[in-house]
Motif scaffolding. Structure first.
Motif, mmCIF file in Angstrom:
data_model
loop_
_atom_site.group_PDB
_atom_site.id
_atom_site.type_symbol
_atom_site.label_atom_id
_atom_site.label_comp_id
_atom_site.label_asym_id
_atom_site.label_seq_id
_atom_site.Cartn_x
_atom_site.Cartn_y
_atom_site.Cartn_z
ATOM 1 N N ASN A 1 0.790 -1.076 -0.105
ATOM 2 C CA ASN A 1 -0.010 0.114 0.097
ATOM 3 C C ASN A 1 0.768 1.231 -0.022
ATOM 4 O O ASN A 1 1.768 1.329 0.751
ATOM 5 N N GLN A 2 0.473 2.148 -0.923
ATOM 6 C CA GLN A 2 1.379 3.213 -1.226
ATOM 7 C C GLN A 2 1.460 4.285 0.050
ATOM 8 O O GLN A 2 2.303 4.906 0.293
ATOM 9 N N GLY A 3 0.280 4.322 0.831
ATOM 10 C CA GLY A 3 0.000 4.925 2.020
ATOM 11 C C GLY A 3 0.926 4.628 3.133
ATOM 12 O O GLY A 3 1.472 5.458 4.016
ATOM 13 N N VAL A 4 1.358 3.516 3.192
ATOM 14 C CA VAL A 4 2.089 2.709 4.159
ATOM 15 C C VAL A 4 3.560 3.556 3.955
ATOM 16 O O VAL A 4 4.057 3.868 4.905
ATOM 17 N N TYR A 5 4.094 3.697 2.852
ATOM 18 C CA TYR A 5 5.540 4.112 2.405
ATOM 19 C C TYR A 5 5.253 5.610 3.042
ATOM 20 O O TYR A 5 6.397 6.097 3.601
ATOM 21 N N TYR A 6 4.169 6.445 2.743
ATOM 22 C CA TYR A 6 4.325 7.795 3.028
ATOM 23 C C TYR A 6 4.236 7.992 4.786
ATOM 24 O O TYR A 6 4.879 8.825 5.211
ATOM 25 N N GLU A 7 3.539 6.948 5.254
ATOM 26 C CA GLU A 7 3.299 6.992 6.852
ATOM 27 C C GLU A 7 4.819 6.645 7.504
ATOM 28 O O GLU A 7 5.164 7.345 8.430
ATOM 29 N N ILE A 8 5.514 5.645 6.851
ATOM 30 C CA ILE A 8 6.999 5.396 7.399
ATOM 31 C C ILE A 8 7.743 6.515 7.173
ATOM 32 O O ILE A 8 8.517 6.954 8.251
ATOM 33 N N GLY A 9 7.659 7.270 5.920
ATOM 34 C CA GLY A 9 8.499 8.575 5.972
ATOM 35 C C GLY A 9 8.223 9.594 6.803
ATOM 36 O O GLY A 9 8.948 10.328 7.577
ATOM 37 N N TYR A 10 6.926 9.909 7.144
ATOM 38 C CA TYR A 10 6.369 10.954 7.893
ATOM 39 C C TYR A 10 6.877 10.544 9.460
ATOM 40 O O TYR A 10 7.238 11.469 9.988
ATOM 41 N N ALA A 11 6.585 9.231 9.822
ATOM 42 C CA ALA A 11 7.049 8.874 11.359
ATOM 43 C C ALA A 11 8.423 9.088 11.635
ATOM 44 O O ALA A 11 8.903 9.371 12.783
ATOM 45 N N ARG A 12 9.358 8.673 10.568
ATOM 46 C CA ARG A 12 10.787 8.545 10.609
ATOM 47 C C ARG A 12 11.145 10.215 10.755
ATOM 48 O O ARG A 12 11.975 10.543 11.431
ATOM 49 N N ALA A 13 10.582 11.199 10.069
ATOM 50 C CA ALA A 13 10.833 12.465 9.940
ATOM 51 C C ALA A 13 10.531 13.153 11.397
ATOM 52 O O ALA A 13 11.171 13.899 11.853
ATOM 53 N N LEU A 14 9.533 12.413 12.177
ATOM 54 C CA LEU A 14 9.002 13.060 13.462
ATOM 55 C C LEU A 14 10.086 12.547 14.437
ATOM 56 O O LEU A 14 9.961 12.508 15.565
ATOM 57 N N GLY A 15 11.009 11.504 14.002
ATOM 58 C CA GLY A 15 12.096 10.979 15.145
ATOM 59 C C GLY A 15 11.066 9.636 15.817
ATOM 60 O O GLY A 15 11.766 9.177 16.773
ATOM 61 N N LYS A 16 10.040 9.110 15.177
ATOM 62 C CA LYS A 16 9.462 8.047 15.602
ATOM 63 C C LYS A 16 10.357 6.627 15.340
ATOM 64 O O LYS A 16 10.822 6.488 14.347
ATOM 65 N N THR A 17 10.308 5.538 16.250
ATOM 66 C CA THR A 17 10.572 4.388 15.933
ATOM 67 C C THR A 17 9.571 3.589 15.027
ATOM 68 O O THR A 17 8.489 3.585 15.268
ATOM 69 N N VAL A 18 9.833 3.096 13.915
ATOM 70 C CA VAL A 18 9.226 2.380 13.067
ATOM 71 C C VAL A 18 9.784 1.017 12.991
ATOM 72 O O VAL A 18 10.885 0.720 12.534
ATOM 73 N N ILE A 19 8.787 0.032 13.166
ATOM 74 C CA ILE A 19 9.117 -1.499 13.120
ATOM 75 C C ILE A 19 8.530 -1.662 11.421
ATOM 76 O O ILE A 19 7.151 -1.708 11.447
ATOM 77 N N THR A 20 9.181 -2.094 10.415
ATOM 78 C CA THR A 20 8.607 -2.272 9.251
ATOM 79 C C THR A 20 8.534 -3.995 9.211
ATOM 80 O O THR A 20 9.612 -4.497 9.104
ATOM 81 N N LEU A 21 7.185 -4.354 8.593
ATOM 82 C CA LEU A 21 7.273 -5.893 8.425
ATOM 83 C C LEU A 21 6.794 -6.044 7.039
ATOM 84 O O LEU A 21 6.164 -5.356 6.288
ATOM 85 N N CYS A 22 7.405 -7.288 6.573
ATOM 86 C CA CYS A 22 7.211 -7.693 5.336
ATOM 87 C C CYS A 22 7.267 -9.270 5.352
ATOM 88 O O CYS A 22 8.017 -9.876 5.713
ATOM 89 N N PRO A 23 6.192 -9.745 4.476
ATOM 90 C CA PRO A 23 6.114 -11.145 4.416
ATOM 91 C C PRO A 23 7.115 -11.711 3.312
ATOM 92 O O PRO A 23 7.665 -10.977 2.556
ATOM 93 N N LYS A 24 7.807 -12.743 3.585
ATOM 94 C CA LYS A 24 8.936 -13.410 2.849
ATOM 95 C C LYS A 24 8.513 -13.437 1.225
ATOM 96 O O LYS A 24 9.343 -13.091 0.435
#
Length: 71
Positions: A7-30
């Motif tokens: 989902n492209q929105g998730v990529y946006y949210e990852i960037g936004y959270a990282r820009a705010l200095g938040k810890t992001v745990i990213t999950l991806c199925p094999k």
């Protein structure tokens, strides 16, 4: 952040959270690792094969990132 549906929105949210200095745990199925967008392919993400594997790896990652509080 769950990359299971790419989902492209998730990529946006990852960037936004990282820009705010938040810890992001990213999950991806094999079976989706080849589809991870090149902009975050170099980032660490938890690769899992099934629900049990996800549960164990996510728990480990929460502990490593200090999000789980004191043990």
């Amino acid at each position: 952040a769950d990359l299971s549906t790419q989902n492209q929105g998730v990529y946006y949210e990852i960037g936004y959270a990282r820009a705010l200095g938040k810890t992001v745990i990213t999950l991806c199925p094999k079976n989706e690792t080849q589809n991870v967008h090149f902009d975050i392919a170099q980032m660490q993400y938890v690769v899992y094969s099934d629900y049990c594997d996800l549960t164990n790896k996510l728990n480990e990652q929460i502990i490593k990132s200090s999000l789980g509080g004191k043990n």
